[in-house]
Scaffold this motif. Structure first.
Motif, PDB file in Angstrom:
ATOM      1  N   SER A  59       0.878  -1.039  -0.074  1.00 43.89           N
ATOM      2  CA  SER A  59       0.258   0.007   0.019  1.00 43.89           C
ATOM      3  C   SER A  59       1.001   1.052   0.182  1.00 43.89           C
ATOM      4  CB  SER A  59      -0.912   0.148   1.091  1.00 43.89           C
ATOM      5  OG  SER A  59      -0.143   0.274   2.529  1.00 43.89           O
ATOM      6  N   VAL A  60       0.224   2.406  -0.209  1.00 46.46           N
ATOM      7  CA  VAL A  60       1.193   3.782  -0.305  1.00 46.46           C
ATOM      8  C   VAL A  60       1.580   3.846   1.252  1.00 46.46           C
ATOM      9  CG1 VAL A  60      -1.028   5.149   0.394  1.00 46.46           C
ATOM     10  CG2 VAL A  60       0.970   5.979  -1.001  1.00 46.46           C
ATOM     11  N   ALA A  61       0.980   3.589   2.176  1.00 46.49           N
ATOM     12  CA  ALA A  61       1.552   3.601   3.528  1.00 46.49           C
ATOM     13  C   ALA A  61       2.962   2.799   3.727  1.00 46.49           C
ATOM     14  CB  ALA A  61       0.482   3.376   4.616  1.00 46.49           C
ATOM     15  N   VAL A  62       2.494   1.605   3.282  1.00 44.66           N
ATOM     16  CA  VAL A  62       4.104   0.686   3.440  1.00 44.66           C
ATOM     17  C   VAL A  62       4.918   1.312   2.538  1.00 44.66           C
ATOM     18  CG1 VAL A  62       5.131  -1.622   2.769  1.00 44.66           C
ATOM     19  CG2 VAL A  62       2.538  -1.559   3.808  1.00 44.66           C
ATOM     20  N   LEU A  63       4.662   1.986   1.390  1.00 47.27           N
ATOM     21  CA  LEU A  63       5.826   2.310   0.344  1.00 47.27           C
ATOM     22  C   LEU A  63       6.221   3.667   1.197  1.00 47.27           C
ATOM     23  CD1 LEU A  63       6.984   1.800  -2.471  1.00 47.27           C
ATOM     24  CD2 LEU A  63       5.349   3.346  -3.516  1.00 47.27           C
ATOM     25  N   LEU A  64       5.442   4.423   1.698  1.00 46.86           N
ATOM     26  CA  LEU A  64       6.305   5.477   2.436  1.00 46.86           C
ATOM     27  C   LEU A  64       7.158   5.069   3.467  1.00 46.86           C
ATOM     28  CD1 LEU A  64       5.766   8.680   3.260  1.00 46.86           C
ATOM     29  CD2 LEU A  64       4.146   8.101   4.655  1.00 46.86           C
ATOM     30  N   MET A  65       6.474   4.164   4.303  1.00 45.20           N
ATOM     31  CA  MET A  65       7.482   3.668   5.371  1.00 45.20           C
ATOM     32  C   MET A  65       8.930   3.092   4.948  1.00 45.20           C
ATOM     33  SD  MET A  65       8.753   1.545   7.809  1.00 45.20           S
ATOM     34  CE  MET A  65       8.453   0.053   6.524  1.00 45.20           C
ATOM     35  N   LEU A  66       8.756   2.338   3.619  1.00 47.29           N
ATOM     36  CA  LEU A  66      10.214   1.634   3.225  1.00 47.29           C
ATOM     37  C   LEU A  66      10.984   2.595   2.633  1.00 47.29           C
ATOM     38  CD1 LEU A  66      11.816  -0.531   2.291  1.00 47.29           C
ATOM     39  CD2 LEU A  66      10.413  -0.962   0.266  1.00 47.29           C
ATOM     40  N   MET A  67      10.383   3.684   1.636  1.00 44.77           N
ATOM     41  CA  MET A  67      11.312   4.690   0.966  1.00 44.77           C
ATOM     42  C   MET A  67      11.904   5.646   2.083  1.00 44.77           C
ATOM     43  SD  MET A  67       8.802   5.334  -2.356  1.00 44.77           S
ATOM     44  CE  MET A  67       9.827   6.781  -2.937  1.00 44.77           C
ATOM     45  N   SER A  68      11.171   5.976   2.996  1.00 49.57           N
ATOM     46  CA  SER A  68      11.631   6.683   4.105  1.00 49.57           C
ATOM     47  C   SER A  68      12.802   6.150   5.032  1.00 49.57           C
ATOM     48  CB  SER A  68      10.553   7.251   5.089  1.00 49.57           C
ATOM     49  OG  SER A  68       9.542   7.520   4.404  1.00 49.57           O
ATOM     50  N   ALA A  69      12.729   4.825   5.373  1.00 47.92           N
ATOM     51  CA  ALA A  69      13.740   4.323   5.857  1.00 47.92           C
ATOM     52  C   ALA A  69      15.226   4.260   5.024  1.00 47.92           C
ATOM     53  CB  ALA A  69      13.428   2.751   6.308  1.00 47.92           C
ATOM     54  N   LEU A  70      14.719   3.978   3.613  1.00 44.65           N
ATOM     55  CA  LEU A  70      16.011   3.997   2.613  1.00 44.65           C
ATOM     56  C   LEU A  70      16.692   5.247   2.512  1.00 44.65           C
ATOM     57  CD1 LEU A  70      14.399   1.534   0.104  1.00 44.65           C
ATOM     58  CD2 LEU A  70      16.169   0.957   1.690  1.00 44.65           C
ATOM     59  N   THR A  71      15.935   6.323   2.771  1.00 46.23           N
ATOM     60  CA  THR A  71      16.644   7.719   2.419  1.00 46.23           C
ATOM     61  C   THR A  71      17.865   7.782   3.447  1.00 46.23           C
ATOM     62  OG1 THR A  71      15.204   8.713   4.373  1.00 46.23           O
ATOM     63  CG2 THR A  71      14.375   8.906   2.000  1.00 46.23           C
ATOM     64  N   VAL A  72      18.044   7.178   4.680  1.00 42.89           N
ATOM     65  CA  VAL A  72      19.133   7.334   5.382  1.00 42.89           C
ATOM     66  C   VAL A  72      20.305   6.242   5.011  1.00 42.89           C
ATOM     67  CG1 VAL A  72      18.042   8.143   7.412  1.00 42.89           C
ATOM     68  CG2 VAL A  72      18.358   5.596   7.140  1.00 42.89           C
ATOM     69  N   VAL A  73      20.041   5.389   4.023  1.00 42.92           N
ATOM     70  CA  VAL A  73      21.016   4.455   3.412  1.00 42.92           C
ATOM     71  C   VAL A  73      22.228   5.322   2.706  1.00 42.92           C
ATOM     72  CG1 VAL A  73      21.777   2.703   2.042  1.00 42.92           C
ATOM     73  CG2 VAL A  73      19.624   2.630   3.456  1.00 42.92           C
ATOM     74  N   GLY A  91      10.612  10.445  -5.219  1.00 40.32           N
ATOM     75  CA  GLY A  91       9.477   9.686  -5.139  1.00 40.32           C
ATOM     76  C   GLY A  91       8.589   9.831  -3.973  1.00 40.32           C
ATOM     77  N   LEU A  92       8.963  10.340  -2.887  1.00 43.00           N
ATOM     78  CA  LEU A  92       8.248  10.657  -1.728  1.00 43.00           C
ATOM     79  C   LEU A  92       7.106  11.838  -2.081  1.00 43.00           C
ATOM     80  CD1 LEU A  92      10.721  10.825   1.303  1.00 43.00           C
ATOM     81  CD2 LEU A  92       9.013   9.052   0.906  1.00 43.00           C
ATOM     82  N   VAL A  93       7.471  12.795  -2.878  1.00 41.62           N
ATOM     83  CA  VAL A  93       6.538  13.670  -3.376  1.00 41.62           C
ATOM     84  C   VAL A  93       5.307  13.043  -4.238  1.00 41.62           C
ATOM     85  CG1 VAL A  93       6.267  15.672  -4.825  1.00 41.62           C
ATOM     86  CG2 VAL A  93       8.143  15.593  -3.395  1.00 41.62           C
ATOM     87  N   VAL A  94       5.811  12.143  -5.000  1.00 42.15           N
ATOM     88  CA  VAL A  94       4.865  11.275  -5.973  1.00 42.15           C
ATOM     89  C   VAL A  94       3.855  10.573  -4.470  1.00 42.15           C
ATOM     90  CG1 VAL A  94       4.427   9.262  -7.522  1.00 42.15           C
ATOM     91  CG2 VAL A  94       6.386  10.979  -7.660  1.00 42.15           C
ATOM     92  N   ILE A  95       4.321  10.015  -3.709  1.00 43.26           N
ATOM     93  CA  ILE A  95       3.317   9.393  -2.779  1.00 43.26           C
ATOM     94  C   ILE A  95       2.577  10.569  -1.953  1.00 43.26           C
ATOM     95  CG2 ILE A  95       3.569   8.418  -0.302  1.00 43.26           C
ATOM     96  CD1 ILE A  95       5.978   6.714  -1.260  1.00 43.26           C
ATOM     97  N   ALA A  96       3.115  11.609  -1.798  1.00 45.94           N
ATOM     98  CA  ALA A  96       2.400  12.681  -1.136  1.00 45.94           C
ATOM     99  C   ALA A  96       1.141  13.318  -2.063  1.00 45.94           C
ATOM    100  CB  ALA A  96       3.161  14.117  -0.879  1.00 45.94           C
ATOM    101  N   TRP A  97       1.466  13.056  -3.237  1.00 50.57           N
ATOM    102  CA  TRP A  97       0.346  13.516  -4.288  1.00 50.57           C
ATOM    103  C   TRP A  97      -0.801  12.310  -4.311  1.00 50.57           C
ATOM    104  CZ3 TRP A  97      -2.233  17.131  -6.244  1.00 50.57           C
ATOM    105  CH2 TRP A  97      -3.027  17.032  -7.190  1.00 50.57           C
ATOM    106  N   ALA A  98      -0.345  11.136  -4.406  1.00 53.84           N
ATOM    107  CA  ALA A  98      -1.255   9.832  -4.339  1.00 53.84           C
ATOM    108  C   ALA A  98      -2.012  10.109  -2.958  1.00 53.84           C
ATOM    109  CB  ALA A  98      -0.274   8.809  -4.420  1.00 53.84           C
ATOM    110  N   TRP A  99      -1.228  10.303  -1.875  1.00 54.55           N
ATOM    111  CA  TRP A  99      -2.062  10.400  -0.398  1.00 54.55           C
ATOM    112  C   TRP A  99      -2.994  11.541  -0.687  1.00 54.55           C
ATOM    113  CZ3 TRP A  99       0.808   7.339   3.418  1.00 54.55           C
ATOM    114  CH2 TRP A  99       0.133   7.426   4.648  1.00 54.55           C
ATOM    115  N   VAL A 100      -2.765  12.446  -1.012  1.00 62.21           N
ATOM    116  CA  VAL A 100      -3.857  13.747  -1.086  1.00 62.21           C
ATOM    117  C   VAL A 100      -5.067  13.068  -1.835  1.00 62.21           C
ATOM    118  CG1 VAL A 100      -4.248  16.050  -2.101  1.00 62.21           C
ATOM    119  CG2 VAL A 100      -2.091  15.645  -0.857  1.00 62.21           C
ATOM    120  N   ARG A 101      -4.809  12.464  -3.047  1.00 62.91           N
ATOM    121  CA  ARG A 101      -5.780  11.958  -3.934  1.00 62.91           C
ATOM    122  C   ARG A 101      -6.679  10.778  -3.590  1.00 62.91           C
ATOM    123  NH1 ARG A 101      -3.547  11.615 -10.030  1.00 62.91           N
ATOM    124  NH2 ARG A 101      -6.041  11.383 -10.163  1.00 62.91           N
TER     125      ARG A 101
END
Length: 206
Positions: free
Chosen positions: A40-54, A66-76
């Protein structure tokens, strides 16, 4: 998908990785997403956020878009979003593949233990636009080349993703507190930078 089956799946993948005889077993971001099955978009958000510190060169920049794309999907109100091709192919080395698998398994195990539906007004559908704007704000901070600047916004978005999955308002509240600290850190560094540049600006007559 709830946190418990995700914890089991990621723990199994981590254990399988530890048992593998291959010396250079690496996973791409797309393969990590597919380990989550139909993420889901929530899982994808969690995963991508974790990877930003790699520590992969350019990963924070690519992931912030990619997070901006998720933000737009979240709003919609979309619950699924395709992974951009460039992000799908971003590959972790063997060490970070192992760390990510174990780290994600641990995060989901803790979520299973501590998170539960409460203060559900924070996860009401009417709040989606606000959370979408929050994701975009954290993505903007992640994009900036700040020392350790990815850590706090990443934690904020991880809490947001997990809190939304569990409908746990306390986790969402913690997300706003950690994110507010990220904003404060960014503003403080900006103020220090402007102060340091003041003599140069005076010399240039600006």
């Amino acid at each position: 998908m709830s946190a418990e089956p995700l914890a089991q799946r990621l723990r199994a993948a981590a254990d399988a990785h530890d048992r593998a005889e291959a010396a250079d077993l690496r996973l791409s971001v797309g393969e990590l997403v597919r380990l989550h099955d139909d993420a889901s978009v929530a899982v994808l958000l969690m995963l991508m956020s974790a990877l930003t510190v790699v520590p992969i060169a350019g990963a924070g920049t690519v992931l912030s878009f990619g997070l901006v794309v998720i933000a737009w999907a979240w709003v919609r109100g979309q619950d699924r979003v395709p992974l951009p091709r460039r992000l799908d192919g971003l590959t972790l080395n063997e060490t970070w593949t192992r760390r990510c698998l174990h780290g994600l398994a641990w995060v989901y195990e803790q979520a299973t233990r501590w998170l539960r539906p409460r203060w559900t007004v924070w996860s009401h559908g009417a709040t989606r636009a606000l959370w979408g704007a929050w994701i975009a704000l954290m993505a903007a901070i992640i994009f900036l080349p700040l020392p350790l600047g990815n850590v706090l916004p990443s934690v904020s978005l991880i809490l947001l993703g997990l809190g939304w999955m569990a409908r746990d308002g306390i986790a969402l509240l913690l997300s706003t507190l950690v994110g507010s600290a990220a904003v404060g850190y960014t503003v403080s560094l900006g103020h220090l930078a402007l102060t340091a540049l003041a003599p140069v600006r005076g010399w240039l007559g600006l």
